[in-house]
Structure formats: C-alpha cells, structure tokens
Design an enzyme around this catalytic site. Sequence first.
Site, PDB file in Angstrom:
ATOM      1  N   HIS A  49       6.216   9.277   3.137  1.00  0.00           N
ATOM      2  CA  HIS A  49       7.219   9.531   2.092  1.00  0.00           C
ATOM      3  C   HIS A  49       6.951  10.854   1.380  1.00  0.00           C
ATOM      4  CE1 HIS A  49       4.005   7.384  -0.242  1.00  0.00           C
ATOM      5  NE2 HIS A  49       4.324   8.255  -1.188  1.00  0.00           N
ATOM      6  N   HIS A  65       4.199  14.729  -4.638  1.00  0.00           N
ATOM      7  CA  HIS A  65       3.240  14.671  -3.525  1.00  0.00           C
ATOM      8  C   HIS A  65       3.933  14.291  -2.226  1.00  0.00           C
ATOM      9  CE1 HIS A  65       2.949  10.321  -4.798  1.00  0.00           C
ATOM     10  NE2 HIS A  65       2.845  10.130  -3.513  1.00  0.00           N
ATOM     11  N   GLU A  69      -1.282  12.689  -0.155  1.00  0.00           N
ATOM     12  CA  GLU A  69      -1.779  11.322  -0.123  1.00  0.00           C
ATOM     13  C   GLU A  69      -1.951  10.919   1.337  1.00  0.00           C
ATOM     14  OE1 GLU A  69       0.976   8.421  -1.665  1.00  0.00           O
ATOM     15  OE2 GLU A  69      -0.526   6.826  -1.748  1.00  0.00           O
TER      16      GLU A  69
END
Lengths: 134, 134
Positions: free
Chosen positions: B7, B79, B130
């Site tokens: 994502h 992010h 991430e």
Amino acid sequence: MLGRLNHIAIAVPDLAAASATYRNTLGTRPTAPQVLPEHGVTVVFIDVGNTKIELLEPLGADSPIAAFLAKNPSGGMHHVCYEVANIIAARDHLKSEGARILGDGEPKIGAHGKPVLFLHPKDFNGTLIELEQE
Amino acid sequence: MLGRLNHIAIAVPDLAAASATYRNTLGTRPTAPQVLPEHGVTVVFIDVGNTKIELLEPLGADSPIAAFLAKNPSGGMHHVCYEVANIIAARDHLKSEGARILGDGEPKIGAHGKPVLFLHPKDFNGTLIELEQE
C-alpha cells in the site's frame, strides 16, 4: 475512475547512488538509466511485481522536479500515477467536481508514450496525482 | 528482497473529507473508517486493483502521524509498504548494509495483523519505507 497504480515516482538527487541503494540494500533490480530530455528527467524503473517504482533525477535547467528537490534536497516521494480507461472523460469529470488540472488541461504524451495529466496536489491532500491513459 | 507494493499511505487531516474526495472526485470505493487505537490512527482503505491506498487520520495524543501533519497541514504521502518473504532475514540484510531500522529494530504487529518494520527515511532518499511480512 482511478484504475491500477502504474507507478510511484521518487525524486532523487543522485540517480546512481539511489539505484545502488535499491539494488544492494533493498534487493531489487533497477533498470539502466534512461535519459528523457523532453521530460527533463533521467529515470530508472524498478519492477516490484504488481507495480513500478520510478527514480527520477533532474535533467537540464527546466526540470519539472528541480523545485521539489530544492525543497527536499535528499529526495522524496514526488507523485503517484494511476491508469484511467479514458483520460478525456476522467479530465471532464474531475473538472466538473471542481478539481484543478495542471498546465493547460490538455493531456500530454508522458514518459511511457501515453497521454497523461497531472492534478493539483492542493485538491488531493498534498498528493501530486498523475493520470495515464491505459 | 522487496516484494509487491502492499500500500501507499497518505496522511490526511480530515478522513471524512478525504474519503469523499476519493469517492466522488476520483471515483473509487473507500471502505468505512476503521479505528485502530493501538496504532494511533483511523484508516480508510481503497483498493485500486493491483494495490491499496490507505488514508490515515491521527487518533489520540501520541499518533505516529501527528508530527507529519504538523509539518504538512493539508496532508501528504506518508509512507510506502512493501511485502517481504522473511522479515527477519530482510532486517538482518538491511542492518548489514548499514540501513537504520526505526524503534528497537524488532518487528511489531502492524495494522493488518502481520509483523512490520519501518526503515529510516534518511537512508532511502526521504522515503519512509514499511516492510510487512507476506
């Protein structure tokens, strides 16, 4: 309207160094750099399976990413690009909703040889959105 | 090492307004908001076919996105999250290459119930990355 995410573009001050980081530290396979004088960038593509990362380095005095790198000297996420089935219908819908199209509002041929538009980041929570004809 | 893009997370000051923009202006189907007190955010997911957008609104006094929104009041790309096959092997490789892992370096359970780590944006051209266990 928004289709699949075509790519995330990351502006970098040093394309060779960034490519080395993505190759060695992150274990990806960046392409060789492609010089795109008509777009004012040199670009490296990274295929992550379901989408692409594009690392962009400014090229020439009028690079469209020069101002971004002046504000963010070590680089940063510059834009996201979504595919749309019909860029003219998408543009007309966006305008009817009050969203601003950058430039003269007419699609230009983008780095992949397809028509693209950019949307004003102030209308989309600070995110610069590119739309690309599928 | 980097697998598919799970994502892109976009921090927003007003989740209801941002969801309405993604629904009405961009023609997507945002989920209902999910309150995640243990992560300090309320989140809306948007499936774009090959990956997801996550709209994040701060929740509580210690929200991990509060500082970002203080610097970027109208929001912005916060992010990107990539999947990895083995998060411990990925972490150990990153450390051996000199990259910094945020926090104590041990994976935590993320918003999807899987182990995650965050990498220092200064080591990756200003991009907060991430990693999520597949």
